[in-house]
Design an enzyme around this catalytic site. Structure first.
Site, mmCIF file in Angstrom:
data_model
loop_
_atom_site.group_PDB
_atom_site.id
_atom_site.type_symbol
_atom_site.label_atom_id
_atom_site.label_comp_id
_atom_site.label_asym_id
_atom_site.label_seq_id
_atom_site.Cartn_x
_atom_site.Cartn_y
_atom_site.Cartn_z
ATOM 1 N N SER A 142 0.848 -1.190 0.000
ATOM 2 C CA SER A 142 0.000 0.000 0.000
ATOM 3 C C SER A 142 0.883 1.239 0.000
ATOM 4 O O SER A 142 2.011 1.210 0.517
ATOM 5 C CB SER A 142 -0.891 0.015 1.245
ATOM 6 O OG SER A 142 -1.547 1.265 1.403
ATOM 7 N N TYR A 155 -1.345 0.054 10.475
ATOM 8 C CA TYR A 155 -1.541 -0.445 9.113
ATOM 9 C C TYR A 155 -0.377 -0.029 8.217
ATOM 10 O O TYR A 155 0.201 -0.857 7.511
ATOM 11 C CB TYR A 155 -2.856 0.077 8.544
ATOM 12 C CG TYR A 155 -3.086 -0.320 7.100
ATOM 13 C CD1 TYR A 155 -3.488 -1.614 6.776
ATOM 14 C CD2 TYR A 155 -2.882 0.589 6.064
ATOM 15 C CE1 TYR A 155 -3.682 -1.989 5.451
ATOM 16 C CE2 TYR A 155 -3.078 0.220 4.741
ATOM 17 C CZ TYR A 155 -3.486 -1.068 4.438
ATOM 18 O OH TYR A 155 -3.669 -1.437 3.127
#
Length: 258
Positions: A142, A155
């Site tokens: 990501s 995250y």
């Protein structure tokens, strides 16, 4: 010889698109899902209708023993793994300033699924790939792992660690196996703030598009196209690379793109 592609998290979103596109490339498809049984079965049936072999398997790959078990079943069923695509992941929406909400439980869950589970899969896939001369691995990271963005600090940290792990694996598994990552920005249809009660997916996409030079939020199919490129011999000379897919997203200040 027919090749086999294994997609972790292949029942929905980017994983689903990747499974379908790799089937179109002629790969037999194995899909591992954790909780999305019905969507995974639907993808299987769609692929089978095209005449391509496909099977689904249930496993929580963050569980080491279960991961080893399901990879053994896949090897028994298909005889080989030539490509691994890991789309498995989870998140937790926590505002960056709310440090107390980033509990040990959150850290442990996100690292276990996003990082350790992916490592388990790479290790087991490499063991099988080496029996047949090698292969390729693509891990979905990501842009949250590239810069301070995304749904939470834990995250982003898990995805940054995944990118670094992939680079290490690329060195460890060369020359037989190539390892790369893709780092999407916001992807339409994925509710990255899904546990935020105020989340509005359509409004979020519209807002994000204002900071994207290409003018729209990345589509799952576009990420899958990049995955297919890195997973197949189309990228035979590429390993240890993180490919960002975010439409050239820039920072926005006072409504202006910088």
């Amino acid at each position: 010889m027919n090749k086999t592609a294994l997609i972790i998290g292949g029942g929905t979103g980017i994983g689903k698109c990747s499974a379908i596109k790799l089937a179109e490339e002629g790969y037999s498809i194995a899909i591992v899902y954790n909780s999305s049984a019905a969507p995974a079965e639907a993808v299987k049936q769609d692929i089978l209708k095209t005449g391509v072999d496909c099977e689904i398997f249930q496993a929580d790959v963050s569980d080491d023993a279960r991961c080893r078990e399901v990879f053994s079943k896949i090897e028994e069923r298909f005889g080989r793994i030539d490509t691994l695509v890991s789309c498995a992941g989870t998140t937790k929406y926590i505002k960056f300033r709310d440090l107390d909400a980033a509990t040990d439980e959150v850290w442990e869950k996100l690292l276990k699924v996003n990082l350790i589970g992916s490592f388990h899969c790479c290790r087991e896939a490499a063991r099988i790939m080496k029996k047949n001369g090698g292969g390729s691995i693509v891990l979905v990271a990501s842009t949250a792992g590239v810069k301070a963005s995304g749904s939470s600090i834990p995250y982003g940290a898990s995805k940054a660690a995944l990118i670094h792990t992939a680079k290490g694996l690329a060195m460890a598994l060369a020359p037989e196996i190539r390892v790369n990552t893709v780092s999407p920005g916001i992807v339409t249809g994925t509710a990255w703030h899904r546990d935020n009660p105020d989340f509005d997916a359509a409004a979020a996409d519209a807002k994000e598009s204002l900071s994207i030079p290409l003018g729209y939020v990345t589509r799952p199919e576009e990420v899958a196209d990049a995955i297919v490129f890195l997973a197949t011999e189309k990228s035979s000379n590429i390993t240890g690379v993180d490919l960002v897919l975010d439409g050239g997203r820039k920072e926005v200040q006072n409504g202006q793109i910088y």
